[in-house]
Design a protein around this motif. Structure first.
Motif, PDB file in Angstrom:
ATOM      1  N   GLU A 151       6.064   0.351  10.953  1.00 29.36           N
ATOM      2  CA  GLU A 151       5.102   0.832   9.943  1.00 29.36           C
ATOM      3  C   GLU A 151       5.404   0.242   8.566  1.00 29.36           C
ATOM      4  O   GLU A 151       4.513  -0.233   7.866  1.00 29.36           O
ATOM      5  N   LEU A 152       6.676   0.260   8.178  1.00 21.65           N
ATOM      6  CA  LEU A 152       7.055  -0.281   6.869  1.00 21.65           C
ATOM      7  C   LEU A 152       6.919  -1.798   6.836  1.00 21.65           C
ATOM      8  O   LEU A 152       6.568  -2.374   5.801  1.00 21.65           O
ATOM      9  N   HIS A 153       7.168  -2.448   7.960  1.00 26.55           N
ATOM     10  CA  HIS A 153       7.037  -3.906   8.013  1.00 26.55           C
ATOM     11  C   HIS A 153       5.581  -4.332   7.843  1.00 26.55           C
ATOM     12  O   HIS A 153       5.276  -5.267   7.116  1.00 26.55           O
ATOM     13  N   HIS A 154       4.685  -3.645   8.519  1.00 26.60           N
ATOM     14  CA  HIS A 154       3.277  -4.049   8.507  1.00 26.60           C
ATOM     15  C   HIS A 154       2.484  -3.534   7.318  1.00 26.60           C
ATOM     16  O   HIS A 154       1.441  -4.097   6.991  1.00 26.60           O
ATOM     17  N   HIS A 155       2.961  -2.488   6.656  1.00 26.92           N
ATOM     18  CA  HIS A 155       2.197  -1.908   5.554  1.00 26.92           C
ATOM     19  C   HIS A 155       2.931  -1.949   4.222  1.00 26.92           C
ATOM     20  O   HIS A 155       2.381  -1.505   3.212  1.00 26.92           O
ATOM     21  N   GLY A 156       4.167  -2.412   4.201  1.00 24.80           N
ATOM     22  CA  GLY A 156       4.922  -2.450   2.953  1.00 24.80           C
ATOM     23  C   GLY A 156       5.404  -1.064   2.560  1.00 24.80           C
ATOM     24  O   GLY A 156       5.487  -0.158   3.386  1.00 24.80           O
ATOM     25  N   ALA A 157       5.710  -0.909   1.295  1.00 31.16           N
ATOM     26  CA  ALA A 157       6.226   0.371   0.792  1.00 31.16           C
ATOM     27  C   ALA A 157       5.214   1.480   1.073  1.00 31.16           C
ATOM     28  O   ALA A 157       4.003   1.296   0.893  1.00 31.16           O
ATOM     29  N   ARG A 158       5.740   2.611   1.550  1.00 32.85           N
ATOM     30  CA  ARG A 158       4.877   3.736   1.901  1.00 32.85           C
ATOM     31  C   ARG A 158       5.463   5.025   1.366  1.00 32.85           C
ATOM     32  O   ARG A 158       6.683   5.193   1.327  1.00 32.85           O
TER      33      ARG A 158
END
Length: 109
Positions: A15-22
């Motif tokens: 999730e963090l890899h594909h969407h960046g900072a969350r």
């Protein structure tokens, strides 16, 4: 293996890899089925292991973002081959199930 043990850690990495900072709520929405308690626990463990960075912004209301560290990015890269293997397995099993169902449904001669 201890670093990625747990049902949600690999999915958090993805999730963090594909969407960046969350933000926490964004992560929770991106991981249907995860409980708040489990997400908090995994995020803390991953922060301790150096996989993610937790950034706290001093504003009202408080804002916290999670992102991958270089260590987390390199782990994601290492796990990519496992993901490809899993996708190939799903396709293979799916094809085998379709063939088995077709054989069961075929009229007997």
């Amino acid at each position: 293996m201890d670093v990625v043990s747990g049902k949600w850690k690999v999915l958090i990495l993805w999730e963090l890899h594909h969407h960046g900072a969350r933000r926490f709520a964004e992560l929770r929405r991106g991981l249907p089925g995860v409980s708040e308690k489990m997400l908090i626990q995994h995020l803390r463990e991953m922060e301790t292991d150096g996989l993610i960075h937790r950034e706290v912004y001093r504003e009202v209301p408080p804002k916290v973002e999670y992102s991958l560290t270089e260590h987390g990015i390199s782990l994601n890269t290492a796990l990519a081959a496992l993901g490809e293997w899993g996708s190939a397995r799903i396709q293979r099993i799916g094809a085998e199930k379709v063939l088995a169902q077709a054989a069961e449904e075929a009229p007997s001669a």
